[in-house]
Design a protein around this motif. Structure first.
Motif, PDB file in Angstrom:
ATOM      1  N   MET A 153      51.609  16.188  63.664  1.00 50.58           N
ATOM      2  CA  MET A 153      50.447  17.071  63.519  1.00 50.58           C
ATOM      3  C   MET A 153      50.862  18.539  63.557  1.00 50.58           C
ATOM      4  O   MET A 153      50.400  19.340  62.744  1.00 50.58           O
ATOM      5  CB  MET A 153      49.419  16.772  64.614  1.00 50.58           C
ATOM      6  N   ALA A 154      51.737  18.879  64.495  1.00 51.12           N
ATOM      7  CA  ALA A 154      52.186  20.274  64.595  1.00 51.12           C
ATOM      8  C   ALA A 154      52.895  20.698  63.317  1.00 51.12           C
ATOM      9  O   ALA A 154      52.679  21.806  62.807  1.00 51.12           O
ATOM     10  CB  ALA A 154      53.096  20.440  65.812  1.00 51.12           C
ATOM     11  N   ALA A 155      53.738  19.812  62.795  1.00 45.95           N
ATOM     12  CA  ALA A 155      54.470  20.139  61.571  1.00 45.95           C
ATOM     13  C   ALA A 155      53.514  20.246  60.380  1.00 45.95           C
ATOM     14  O   ALA A 155      53.648  21.133  59.534  1.00 45.95           O
ATOM     15  CB  ALA A 155      55.548  19.081  61.306  1.00 45.95           C
ATOM     16  N   ALA A 156      52.528  19.335  60.310  1.00 52.48           N
ATOM     17  CA  ALA A 156      51.558  19.378  59.201  1.00 52.48           C
ATOM     18  C   ALA A 156      50.736  20.660  59.252  1.00 52.48           C
ATOM     19  O   ALA A 156      50.461  21.269  58.218  1.00 52.48           O
ATOM     20  CB  ALA A 156      50.649  18.150  59.256  1.00 52.48           C
ATOM     21  N   ILE A 157      50.358  21.089  60.444  1.00 53.11           N
ATOM     22  CA  ILE A 157      49.623  22.341  60.599  1.00 53.11           C
ATOM     23  C   ILE A 157      50.450  23.505  60.078  1.00 53.11           C
ATOM     24  O   ILE A 157      49.935  24.453  59.482  1.00 53.11           O
ATOM     25  CB  ILE A 157      49.217  22.554  62.073  1.00 53.11           C
ATOM     26  N   ASP A 158      51.769  23.417  60.261  1.00 50.75           N
ATOM     27  CA  ASP A 158      52.669  24.468  59.776  1.00 50.75           C
ATOM     28  C   ASP A 158      52.983  24.341  58.288  1.00 50.75           C
ATOM     29  O   ASP A 158      53.798  25.089  57.757  1.00 50.75           O
ATOM     30  CB  ASP A 158      53.978  24.451  60.577  1.00 50.75           C
ATOM     31  N   GLY A 159      52.369  23.349  57.618  1.00 55.98           N
ATOM     32  CA  GLY A 159      52.530  23.219  56.175  1.00 55.98           C
ATOM     33  C   GLY A 159      53.595  22.244  55.723  1.00 55.98           C
ATOM     34  O   GLY A 159      53.954  22.218  54.546  1.00 55.98           O
ATOM     35  N   ASP A 160      54.107  21.421  56.632  1.00 51.63           N
ATOM     36  CA  ASP A 160      55.144  20.450  56.276  1.00 51.63           C
ATOM     37  C   ASP A 160      54.498  19.258  55.569  1.00 51.63           C
ATOM     38  O   ASP A 160      53.816  18.441  56.196  1.00 51.63           O
ATOM     39  CB  ASP A 160      55.876  19.993  57.548  1.00 51.63           C
ATOM     40  N   GLU A 161      54.711  19.150  54.264  1.00 55.59           N
ATOM     41  CA  GLU A 161      54.072  18.090  53.481  1.00 55.59           C
ATOM     42  C   GLU A 161      54.588  16.710  53.864  1.00 55.59           C
ATOM     43  O   GLU A 161      53.849  15.726  53.859  1.00 55.59           O
ATOM     44  CB  GLU A 161      54.287  18.332  51.977  1.00 55.59           C
ATOM     45  N   ARG A 162      55.868  16.622  54.218  1.00 61.01           N
ATOM     46  CA  ARG A 162      56.405  15.313  54.629  1.00 61.01           C
ATOM     47  C   ARG A 162      55.731  14.813  55.900  1.00 61.01           C
ATOM     48  O   ARG A 162      55.446  13.620  56.030  1.00 61.01           O
ATOM     49  CB  ARG A 162      57.918  15.399  54.820  1.00 61.01           C
ATOM     50  N   ALA A 163      55.479  15.730  56.831  1.00 56.37           N
ATOM     51  CA  ALA A 163      54.788  15.336  58.065  1.00 56.37           C
ATOM     52  C   ALA A 163      53.375  14.862  57.755  1.00 56.37           C
ATOM     53  O   ALA A 163      52.902  13.854  58.293  1.00 56.37           O
ATOM     54  CB  ALA A 163      54.754  16.515  59.040  1.00 56.37           C
ATOM     55  N   TRP A 164      52.702  15.587  56.862  1.00 59.82           N
ATOM     56  CA  TRP A 164      51.352  15.176  56.454  1.00 59.82           C
ATOM     57  C   TRP A 164      51.382  13.789  55.833  1.00 59.82           C
ATOM     58  O   TRP A 164      50.556  12.916  56.157  1.00 59.82           O
ATOM     59  CB  TRP A 164      50.779  16.192  55.471  1.00 59.82           C
TER      60      TRP A 164
END
Length: 198
Positions: free
Chosen positions: A16-27
C-alpha cells in the motif's frame, strides 16, 4: 537462513505504501492478491459480466481515491469487500435505467411477462457480445475505458487520478476516451447489438 518471514499484514502495508508512492508493480500485486475476493462478491450478487467488471473496477477506483485514509492494512480486505458490495448494490439499483440501445429499450418494455430466468439469459448473452467487442479494442483503449468509462454516482471520474494511473497527459484522456468509445460503438454496430444505425 534465519530471517523472520514478514506477516501478510506487513506485506500489505508495504504494498500500500509503495502504491501510494506511485509504484505500479505494488498496485498490481494488491490487485492480484484481492481480485478473487472481489470477483466472488460480484458473483454472489448475480451480476452479468459487464456489470461485474464495472463493480470490480469501481472498487479499485475507490481504493485509489481513499488508500491514504486506510490506516490498518489488516482491514484492507474488509474495506474492499464492503466497497465492492456497495458498488454491486448501486449497479443493481441503476440497472433498470441503463440501456445499450433502442433494442434493449424495446426488450425492457415487452419483457414484463417474461420469466426472470429468460431475461437473465438474454442480458447475459448481450453482455457477452459487449465483452467480445471490448476485447477487440487495443490494450491501451481497454485499459483507459476500464478506468474512465464508468462514472461514479458522486460525479465524473477523477482525471488527475486516471492520468496518474494510466501514465498519460490529463488533456489527452478525453479525446482518447472518445476515440476508443467510437471504435467500440463501431464493433457493436458490426455485431448488430448497439442499435446505433446511420
Amino acid at each position: 537462513m534465519g530471517g523472520e518471514r514478514e506477516s501478510p499484514h506487513d506485506v500489505i502495508a508495504q504494498l500500500m505504501a509503495a502504491a501510494i508512492d506511485g509504484d505500479e508493480r505494488a498496485w498490481n500485486k494488491l490487485v492480484e492478491r484481492f481480485s478473487a475476493l472481489l470477483w466472488s462478491i460480484c458473483r454472489t450478487y448475480g451480476l452479468g459480466p459487464a456489470d461485474a467488471a464495472d463493480a470490480f473496477q469501481l472498487t479499485w477506483l475507490r481504493l485509489l481515491e481513499h488508500m491514504e485514509t486506510i490506516q490498518e492494512p489488516a482491514r484492507l480486505a474488509g474495506w474492499l469487500a464492503t466497497t465492492c458490495r456497495r458498488e454491486c448494490m448501486a449497479i443493481l439499483r441503476r440497472s433498470r435505467r441503463v440501456m445499450l440501445s433502442s433494442d434493449d429499450a424495446l426488450f425492457d418494455r415487452v419483457s414484463g411477462q417474461a420469466p426472470e430466468a429468460d431475461r437473465a439469459t438474454l442480458l447475459s448473452d448481450r453482455d457477452a457480445e459487449l465483452w467480445l467487442a471490448f476485447g477487440r479494442l487495443s490494450e491501451r483503449c481497454q485499459r483507459l475505458l476500464r478506468v474512465l468509462v464508468v462514472e461514479p454516482e458522486d460525479g465524473a471520474p477523477s482525471y488527475d487520478m486516471a492520468a496518474a494511473v494510466l501514465d498519460m497527459p490529463k488533456g489527452s484522456l478525453g479525446p482518447t476516451r472518445g476515440r476508443c468509445l467510437e471504435q467500440l460503438r463501431k464493433y457493436l454496430d458490426d455485431g448488430g447489438i448497439s442499435g446505433g444505425g446511420p
